[in-house]
Design a protein around this motif. Structure first.
Motif, short mmCIF file in Angstrom:
data_model
loop_
_atom_site.label_atom_id
_atom_site.label_comp_id
_atom_site.label_asym_id
_atom_site.label_seq_id
_atom_site.Cartn_x
_atom_site.Cartn_y
_atom_site.Cartn_z
N GLY A 191 0.78 -1.23 0.00
CA GLY A 191 0.00 0.00 0.00
C GLY A 191 0.81 1.27 0.00
O GLY A 191 0.24 2.37 0.07
N ARG A 192 2.14 1.18 -0.11
CA ARG A 192 3.00 2.36 -0.06
C ARG A 192 3.75 2.54 -1.38
O ARG A 192 3.95 1.60 -2.13
CB ARG A 192 4.02 2.23 1.08
CG ARG A 192 3.43 2.36 2.47
CD ARG A 192 4.46 2.06 3.54
NE ARG A 192 4.03 2.53 4.86
CZ ARG A 192 4.54 2.10 6.00
NH1 ARG A 192 5.50 1.19 6.00
NH2 ARG A 192 4.09 2.58 7.15
N SER A 193 4.20 3.77 -1.61
CA SER A 193 5.04 4.04 -2.78
C SER A 193 6.47 3.60 -2.49
O SER A 193 6.97 3.72 -1.37
CB SER A 193 5.00 5.53 -3.12
OG SER A 193 5.49 6.31 -2.04
N PHE A 194 7.12 3.09 -3.52
CA PHE A 194 8.47 2.54 -3.38
C PHE A 194 9.34 3.03 -4.53
O PHE A 194 8.87 3.18 -5.66
CB PHE A 194 8.41 1.01 -3.40
CG PHE A 194 9.76 0.33 -3.42
CD1 PHE A 194 10.46 0.13 -2.25
CD2 PHE A 194 10.33 -0.08 -4.62
CE1 PHE A 194 11.71 -0.49 -2.27
CE2 PHE A 194 11.58 -0.70 -4.65
CZ PHE A 194 12.27 -0.90 -3.47
N ALA A 195 10.61 3.28 -4.24
CA ALA A 195 11.57 3.61 -5.30
C ALA A 195 12.87 2.89 -5.03
O ALA A 195 13.28 2.71 -3.88
CB ALA A 195 11.81 5.12 -5.39
N ASP A 196 13.52 2.47 -6.11
CA ASP A 196 14.85 1.86 -6.07
C ASP A 196 15.77 2.83 -6.78
O ASP A 196 15.66 3.04 -7.99
CB ASP A 196 14.81 0.50 -6.76
CG ASP A 196 16.10 -0.31 -6.57
OD1 ASP A 196 17.07 0.25 -6.04
OD2 ASP A 196 16.11 -1.49 -6.96
N LEU A 209 14.35 12.71 -0.26
CA LEU A 209 13.53 11.85 -1.11
C LEU A 209 12.71 10.83 -0.33
O LEU A 209 11.84 10.16 -0.89
CB LEU A 209 14.43 11.09 -2.11
CG LEU A 209 15.05 11.91 -3.24
CD1 LEU A 209 16.23 11.18 -3.85
CD2 LEU A 209 14.01 12.23 -4.31
N THR A 210 13.01 10.68 0.95
CA THR A 210 12.38 9.65 1.77
C THR A 210 11.19 10.19 2.53
O THR A 210 11.30 11.16 3.29
CB THR A 210 13.40 9.07 2.78
OG1 THR A 210 14.53 8.55 2.09
CG2 THR A 210 12.77 7.97 3.61
N GLY A 211 10.04 9.53 2.32
CA GLY A 211 8.85 9.90 3.07
C GLY A 211 8.79 9.25 4.44
O GLY A 211 8.40 9.88 5.42
N ARG A 212 9.22 7.99 4.53
CA ARG A 212 9.15 7.29 5.80
C ARG A 212 10.35 6.38 6.05
O ARG A 212 11.03 6.52 7.06
CB ARG A 212 7.85 6.46 5.87
CG ARG A 212 7.65 5.75 7.21
CD ARG A 212 7.66 6.73 8.38
NE ARG A 212 7.43 6.08 9.65
CZ ARG A 212 7.70 6.64 10.82
NH1 ARG A 212 8.22 7.86 10.88
NH2 ARG A 212 7.46 6.00 11.95
N ARG A 233 11.86 17.54 -8.23
CA ARG A 233 11.28 16.93 -9.43
C ARG A 233 10.49 15.67 -9.12
O ARG A 233 9.44 15.44 -9.73
CB ARG A 233 12.41 16.62 -10.42
CG ARG A 233 11.96 16.04 -11.74
CD ARG A 233 12.99 16.25 -12.83
NE ARG A 233 14.23 15.57 -12.59
CZ ARG A 233 14.52 14.35 -13.07
NH1 ARG A 233 13.64 13.71 -13.82
NH2 ARG A 233 15.69 13.79 -12.84
N LEU A 234 10.97 14.88 -8.18
CA LEU A 234 10.36 13.57 -7.93
C LEU A 234 9.47 13.52 -6.70
O LEU A 234 8.62 12.64 -6.58
CB LEU A 234 11.45 12.50 -7.80
CG LEU A 234 12.38 12.32 -8.99
CD1 LEU A 234 13.28 11.11 -8.77
CD2 LEU A 234 11.60 12.17 -10.29
N GLY A 235 9.68 14.43 -5.76
CA GLY A 235 8.93 14.34 -4.50
C GLY A 235 9.50 13.25 -3.61
O GLY A 235 10.67 12.88 -3.72
N GLN A 236 8.65 12.70 -2.74
CA GLN A 236 9.11 11.70 -1.78
C GLN A 236 8.46 10.35 -2.04
O GLN A 236 7.36 10.27 -2.59
CB GLN A 236 8.79 12.15 -0.34
CG GLN A 236 9.59 13.35 0.11
CD GLN A 236 9.35 13.68 1.57
OE1 GLN A 236 8.27 13.42 2.12
NE2 GLN A 236 10.34 14.25 2.22
#
Length: 231
Positions: free
Chosen positions: A13-18, A113-116, A84-87
């Protein structure tokens, strides 16, 4: 704990980035996140979109039946990247920080870049490296800047990585990497720093992250640091 299990526990349920996971395909975490129920997944890498590495990544994901991710060309040290990308609620970045000339700047960028949750992976060294060539002390925040590595310390680290069967340009590999590229920009290919997991953890906390745990990876030659953004 291993990184796949940790990602799988955090991403539903969360956004993820590598970030920086494009090299090769065995260490990418986009497929892990999407298969674990991430709400969205983004691969970020400095490689030009559409080149061979992106094509290999896309083919790898297709073989796994993974789709729906976003591909973005981006440089971690670009000050505009967080704007540009947000968190991202969960950000994974491994094998990058010791290639960065200014690791505190790079850590601040990761913080922005990290939300949590930030899952930061890096090659690390023991607090004491001792072998037949001598000893190097990495305790209490000591780090080695590889552009300055020479003499006895170089001999110790050459032997250390030889015994691990790891070849690193500018340490124990026959080829060398320039620190500055022909256009005057820093070269991110070589390793710039050697540090312990304790030092890297303290650096992460110094930029405003809270370290909640760490664990070994790659047979103890590397570590992951699990950081959170304080509420």
């Amino acid at each position: 704990m291993d990184i796949q299990s940790l990602i799988s526990s955090l991403v539903p349920g969360r956004s993820f980035a590598d970030l920086g996971g494009l090299w090769g395909t065995t260490n990418e975490r986009i497929s892990v996140a999407l298969q674990a129920g991430a709400a969205a997944a983004t691969m970020i890498d400095h490689q030009p979109l559409g080149n061979e590495l992106w094509q290999e990544f896309d083919a790898h994901c297709a073989r796994l039946g993974v789709s729906g991710y976003v591909s973005i060309q981006g440089d971690l040290d670009d000050p505009d990247l967080p704007h540009r990308l947000g968190q991202f609620e969960v950000l994974h970045c491994s094998g990058v920080i010791y290639h960065c000339p200014d690791p505190f700047h790079s850590l601040r960028q990761l913080r922005r870049l990290t939300g949590r949750h930030l899952l930061l992976g890096a090659m690390t060294v023991p607090e004491q490296v001792r072998n037949a060539a001598g000893a190097v002390d990495f305790s209490e925040g000591r780090m080695l800047a590889l552009p300055a590595l020479r003499g006895g310390a170089l001999a110790v680290m050459q032997r250390h990585f030889d015994e691990l069967h790891i070849k690193i340009p500018n340490i124990n590999a026959p080829e060398r990497e320039p620190w500055v590229l022909p256009d005057g920009m820093p070269n991110y290919s070589p390793w710039w720093w050697l540090f312990t997991v304790e030092t890297l953890s303290a650096m992460a906390e110094a930029v405003g992250l809270r370290v909640v745990g760490s664990f070994e990876s790659w047979a103890g030659y590397a570590h992951y640091i699990h950081c959170e953004v304080p509420e």
